[in-house]
Scaffold this motif. Sequence first.
Motif, mmCIF file in Angstrom:
data_model
loop_
_atom_site.group_PDB
_atom_site.id
_atom_site.type_symbol
_atom_site.label_atom_id
_atom_site.label_comp_id
_atom_site.label_asym_id
_atom_site.label_seq_id
_atom_site.Cartn_x
_atom_site.Cartn_y
_atom_site.Cartn_z
ATOM 1 N N ASN A 91 0.873 -1.175 0.000
ATOM 2 C CA ASN A 91 0.000 0.000 0.000
ATOM 3 C C ASN A 91 0.908 1.223 0.000
ATOM 4 O O ASN A 91 1.574 1.520 0.990
ATOM 5 C CB ASN A 91 -0.901 0.005 1.253
ATOM 6 N N LEU A 92 0.940 1.917 -1.134
ATOM 7 C CA LEU A 92 1.815 3.066 -1.333
ATOM 8 C C LEU A 92 0.960 4.307 -1.531
ATOM 9 O O LEU A 92 -0.081 4.245 -2.177
ATOM 10 C CB LEU A 92 2.704 2.847 -2.563
ATOM 11 N N VAL A 93 1.405 5.418 -0.999
ATOM 12 C CA VAL A 93 0.637 6.658 -1.079
ATOM 13 C C VAL A 93 1.439 7.721 -1.821
ATOM 14 O O VAL A 93 2.600 7.964 -1.504
ATOM 15 C CB VAL A 93 0.260 7.175 0.333
ATOM 16 N N VAL A 94 0.775 8.347 -2.793
ATOM 17 C CA VAL A 94 1.317 9.481 -3.540
ATOM 18 C C VAL A 94 0.373 10.639 -3.249
ATOM 19 O O VAL A 94 -0.818 10.552 -3.535
ATOM 20 C CB VAL A 94 1.345 9.174 -5.052
ATOM 21 N N THR A 95 0.888 11.723 -2.674
ATOM 22 C CA THR A 95 0.002 12.805 -2.249
ATOM 23 C C THR A 95 0.614 14.189 -2.472
ATOM 24 O O THR A 95 1.835 14.340 -2.474
ATOM 25 C CB THR A 95 -0.378 12.627 -0.759
ATOM 26 N N HIS A 96 -0.268 15.160 -2.621
ATOM 27 C CA HIS A 96 0.156 16.566 -2.672
ATOM 28 C C HIS A 96 0.267 17.142 -1.263
ATOM 29 O O HIS A 96 0.784 18.233 -1.076
ATOM 30 C CB HIS A 96 -0.855 17.406 -3.459
ATOM 31 N N ARG A 97 -0.234 16.415 -0.280
ATOM 32 C CA ARG A 97 -0.237 16.884 1.107
ATOM 33 C C ARG A 97 1.186 16.970 1.649
ATOM 34 O O ARG A 97 2.050 16.170 1.305
ATOM 35 C CB ARG A 97 -1.069 15.917 1.956
ATOM 36 N N ARG A 99 4.197 16.384 4.125
ATOM 37 C CA ARG A 99 4.530 15.137 4.826
ATOM 38 C C ARG A 99 4.041 15.129 6.277
ATOM 39 O O ARG A 99 3.444 14.161 6.734
ATOM 40 C CB ARG A 99 6.043 14.888 4.783
ATOM 41 N N ALA A 100 4.274 16.193 7.014
ATOM 42 C CA ALA A 100 3.868 16.214 8.426
ATOM 43 C C ALA A 100 2.360 16.029 8.542
ATOM 44 O O ALA A 100 1.884 15.276 9.406
ATOM 45 C CB ALA A 100 4.291 17.520 9.091
ATOM 46 N N SER A 101 1.602 16.674 7.688
ATOM 47 C CA SER A 101 0.153 16.541 7.707
ATOM 48 C C SER A 101 -0.267 15.124 7.329
ATOM 49 O O SER A 101 -1.121 14.525 7.982
ATOM 50 C CB SER A 101 -0.480 17.556 6.741
ATOM 51 N N ALA A 102 0.341 14.578 6.295
ATOM 52 C CA ALA A 102 0.006 13.222 5.848
ATOM 53 C C ALA A 102 0.315 12.192 6.925
ATOM 54 O O ALA A 102 -0.522 11.337 7.251
ATOM 55 C CB ALA A 102 0.761 12.895 4.563
ATOM 56 N N GLU A 103 1.504 12.281 7.488
ATOM 57 C CA GLU A 103 1.894 11.312 8.510
ATOM 58 C C GLU A 103 1.033 11.451 9.764
ATOM 59 O O GLU A 103 0.671 10.454 10.391
ATOM 60 C CB GLU A 103 3.372 11.467 8.845
ATOM 61 N N ILE A 117 4.993 9.171 -0.474
ATOM 62 C CA ILE A 117 5.768 10.197 -1.171
ATOM 63 C C ILE A 117 4.896 11.437 -1.293
ATOM 64 O O ILE A 117 3.707 11.338 -1.609
ATOM 65 C CB ILE A 117 6.285 9.686 -2.532
ATOM 66 N N CYS A 118 5.484 12.587 -0.982
ATOM 67 C CA CYS A 118 4.725 13.839 -0.914
ATOM 68 C C CYS A 118 5.322 14.872 -1.868
ATOM 69 O O CYS A 118 6.535 15.085 -1.866
ATOM 70 C CB CYS A 118 4.767 14.401 0.508
ATOM 71 N N ALA A 119 4.477 15.512 -2.646
ATOM 72 C CA ALA A 119 4.945 16.528 -3.590
ATOM 73 C C ALA A 119 5.767 17.623 -2.897
ATOM 74 O O ALA A 119 6.817 18.023 -3.430
ATOM 75 C CB ALA A 119 3.768 17.126 -4.351
ATOM 76 N N PRO A 120 5.351 18.118 -1.710
ATOM 77 C CA PRO A 120 6.137 19.185 -1.081
ATOM 78 C C PRO A 120 7.554 18.780 -0.679
ATOM 79 O O PRO A 120 8.355 19.627 -0.311
ATOM 80 C CB PRO A 120 5.300 19.561 0.152
ATOM 81 N N ASP A 121 7.880 17.484 -0.777
ATOM 82 C CA ASP A 121 9.255 17.040 -0.503
ATOM 83 C C ASP A 121 10.180 17.368 -1.672
ATOM 84 O O ASP A 121 11.353 17.006 -1.655
ATOM 85 C CB ASP A 121 9.291 15.529 -0.230
ATOM 86 N N LYS A 126 1.095 15.990 -9.327
ATOM 87 C CA LYS A 126 0.313 15.298 -10.337
ATOM 88 C C LYS A 126 -0.439 16.353 -11.154
ATOM 89 O O LYS A 126 -0.792 17.378 -10.590
ATOM 90 C CB LYS A 126 -0.688 14.349 -9.657
ATOM 91 N N PRO A 127 -0.609 16.150 -12.426
ATOM 92 C CA PRO A 127 -0.579 14.885 -13.171
ATOM 93 C C PRO A 127 0.794 14.414 -13.636
ATOM 94 O O PRO A 127 0.886 13.409 -14.335
ATOM 95 C CB PRO A 127 -1.478 15.182 -14.375
#
Length: 195
Positions: A91-97, A99-103, A117-121, A126-127
Motif C-alpha cells: 500500500n503506497l501513497v502518492v500525495t500533494h499533502r 509530509r507532516a500533515s500526511a503522517e 511520497i509527498c509533492a512538497p518534498d 500530479k498529473p
Amino acid sequence: MGGTIVNTYPQLDAALADVIRSHGHDVEDHDVALLTRRSTGEAISTLAVRHEIDASEFRAAEAALKEHWRTSPPPPMPGIREAMARVSGLNLVVTHRERASAESLLASLRIVVDDLICAPDGHPRKPDPTMDLILLERHGLDARDCIAVGDRPLDATAAHAAGIAAVLLQTPRIPLENDAEYQIEHLAELLPLLG
C-alpha cells in the motif's frame, strides 16, 4: 490521500462554504464540492472571484481546518481498511499533502502504509507521473502489476503516464470526466479488483 484514504472533503467543503456565508452569500456545500473535487487551489481561486472575497480568507480557513485535524482528524474513507487489507502487495501513497500533515493523519487514524511520497518534498505535482515512477523504482515494481486509486482525474492521468491502471473514486452526484479504467463511488467496489 484526502478523499481516497481520509474523508476530508465534507469538512473542507463546509469550511470554504462558511467563508462565503460569513460574507452574507447563500451557498450549498455541494456547490463548493463541485469545485474542490477538481482542485482545492482552483476552487479557492474560483470562489474568491465568484463571490468577491479575498482568496486569503479561503486559504486561512483551509489552514485552520488542517490545524484542527491535528487533534480531531476526519474519519477514514468508508471501506479503506478493508481495501488496504485486501492488497496482496504494498500500500503506497502518492500525495500533494505536506509530509507532516500526511503522517499525522495516518497515525491518528492508525492507518499503516508501506511507503509515502509527498509533492512538497520536492517532487512535481500530479498529473506529472514522477512520484508514481519513484515508488515503482524504489520498490522494484512492474507498473502492469499495480493499480492506482485516486479521487481526481489528475490521479488517473499521472498513473497512466507511469503505466499504471487507474481507479477513480468519485463522490456521488459529482461526476468527473476522466480516463480511468474503473470508476467507483464506494471503496467496497474496489475489492473485486484486488483479488
